[in-house]
Design a protein around this motif. Structure first.
Motif, mmCIF file in Angstrom:
data_model
loop_
_atom_site.group_PDB
_atom_site.id
_atom_site.type_symbol
_atom_site.label_atom_id
_atom_site.label_comp_id
_atom_site.label_asym_id
_atom_site.label_seq_id
_atom_site.Cartn_x
_atom_site.Cartn_y
_atom_site.Cartn_z
ATOM 1 N N ALA A 11 6.286 12.574 2.076
ATOM 2 C CA ALA A 11 6.241 11.115 2.056
ATOM 3 C C ALA A 11 5.221 10.614 3.063
ATOM 4 N N PHE A 12 4.436 9.631 2.635
ATOM 5 C CA PHE A 12 3.460 8.992 3.498
ATOM 6 C C PHE A 12 3.705 7.493 3.483
ATOM 7 N N GLU A 13 3.792 6.881 4.672
ATOM 8 C CA GLU A 13 3.825 5.430 4.768
ATOM 9 C C GLU A 13 2.379 4.954 4.782
ATOM 10 N N VAL A 14 2.077 4.009 3.923
ATOM 11 C CA VAL A 14 0.709 3.509 3.769
ATOM 12 C C VAL A 14 0.712 1.986 3.841
ATOM 13 N N ASP A 15 -0.445 1.407 4.104
ATOM 14 C CA ASP A 15 -0.545 -0.054 4.153
ATOM 15 C C ASP A 15 -0.339 -0.674 2.778
ATOM 16 N N ASP A 16 -0.881 -0.035 1.741
ATOM 17 C CA ASP A 16 -0.852 -0.614 0.398
ATOM 18 C C ASP A 16 -0.587 0.501 -0.610
ATOM 19 N N VAL A 17 0.623 0.531 -1.160
ATOM 20 C CA VAL A 17 1.021 1.593 -2.084
ATOM 21 C C VAL A 17 0.122 1.595 -3.325
ATOM 22 N N GLU A 18 -0.123 0.412 -3.896
ATOM 23 C CA GLU A 18 -0.912 0.325 -5.130
ATOM 24 C C GLU A 18 -2.320 0.875 -4.931
ATOM 25 N N THR A 19 -2.972 0.480 -3.838
ATOM 26 C CA THR A 19 -4.337 0.937 -3.559
ATOM 27 C C THR A 19 -4.369 2.440 -3.313
ATOM 28 N N THR A 20 -3.394 2.948 -2.555
ATOM 29 C CA THR A 20 -3.349 4.388 -2.278
ATOM 30 C C THR A 20 -3.076 5.178 -3.551
ATOM 31 N N LEU A 21 -2.206 4.669 -4.415
ATOM 32 C CA LEU A 21 -1.944 5.327 -5.690
ATOM 33 C C LEU A 21 -3.219 5.397 -6.528
ATOM 34 N N GLU A 22 -3.966 4.318 -6.587
ATOM 35 C CA GLU A 22 -5.234 4.327 -7.327
ATOM 36 C C GLU A 22 -6.190 5.364 -6.754
ATOM 37 N N LEU A 23 -6.276 5.447 -5.425
ATOM 38 C CA LEU A 23 -7.136 6.449 -4.776
ATOM 39 C C LEU A 23 -6.666 7.856 -5.116
ATOM 40 N N MET A 24 -5.346 8.076 -5.096
ATOM 41 C CA MET A 24 -4.801 9.388 -5.462
ATOM 42 C C MET A 24 -5.214 9.783 -6.875
ATOM 43 N N ILE A 25 -5.086 8.858 -7.799
ATOM 44 C CA ILE A 25 -5.407 9.149 -9.200
ATOM 45 C C ILE A 25 -6.897 9.427 -9.356
ATOM 46 N N ARG A 26 -7.741 8.630 -8.707
ATOM 47 C CA ARG A 26 -9.197 8.879 -8.767
ATOM 48 C C ARG A 26 -9.562 10.236 -8.171
ATOM 49 N N ALA A 27 -8.773 10.702 -7.186
ATOM 50 C CA ALA A 27 -9.041 11.976 -6.518
ATOM 51 C C ALA A 27 -8.396 13.159 -7.238
ATOM 52 N N GLY A 28 -7.776 12.926 -8.402
ATOM 53 C CA GLY A 28 -7.224 14.028 -9.178
ATOM 54 C C GLY A 28 -5.718 14.081 -9.239
#
Length: 151
Positions: free
Chosen positions: A94-111
């Protein structure tokens, strides 16, 4: 003394997975690369002629040398079983992040990929949390979470 030191992930493609965790979660190299083999390692793992390579990445938000995410690969890797959120054993990181939606998009773009739906849940003291489960490029489950006071 007791202190948490690391979590280990065995990767099919450690270089790709290391790059993913650096890009998405701002993990950092701390110069702890490993190329391990020998009788001591055979005895420790219960395997014969084992050879492990990989790297420790510093997890964000803590000290300068620990805790780490240890991403290793063995020369001989067993067939993997896709992790599920309700499977016994360690289920997710689990990672606490500033913005879940933005981090999820980055995760998907990164594979990576999304597991379930992104949800918002009410908590005591006028607090709400945003959660989503996702997978890294090798299928390991990651929970993204963000906490905020309700407006």
């Amino acid at each position: 003394m007791f202190r948490y030191v690391h979590t280990n992930i065995i990767a099919n493609d450690p270089d790709k997975l290391i790059a993913f965790y650096k890009e998405v979660f701002q993990c950092k190299s701390i110069g702890e690369e490993r190329d391990l083999k020998g009788q001591w390692l055979d005895r420790l793992t219960g395997l014969h002629n084992v050879h492990i390579t990989g790297e420790h990445l510093l997890l964000p938000g803590y000290g300068e040398d620990h805790p780490t995410l240890e991403i290793f690969s063995y020369d001989a890797i067993r067939e993997s079983v896709t992790g599920e959120v309700n499977r016994p054993g360690i289920a997710h990181l689990a990672f606490e992040v500033d913005d879940v939606e933005t981090t999820l998009e980055l995760m998907i773009r990164a594979g990576g990929s999304q597991v379930g739906e992104l949800v918002t849940a009410d908590y005591p003291n006028n607090t709400e949390a945003v959660f989503v489960y996702a997978r890294d490029p090798e299928g390991n489950i990651i929970e993204l979470q963000s906490w905020r006071q309700k407006a």
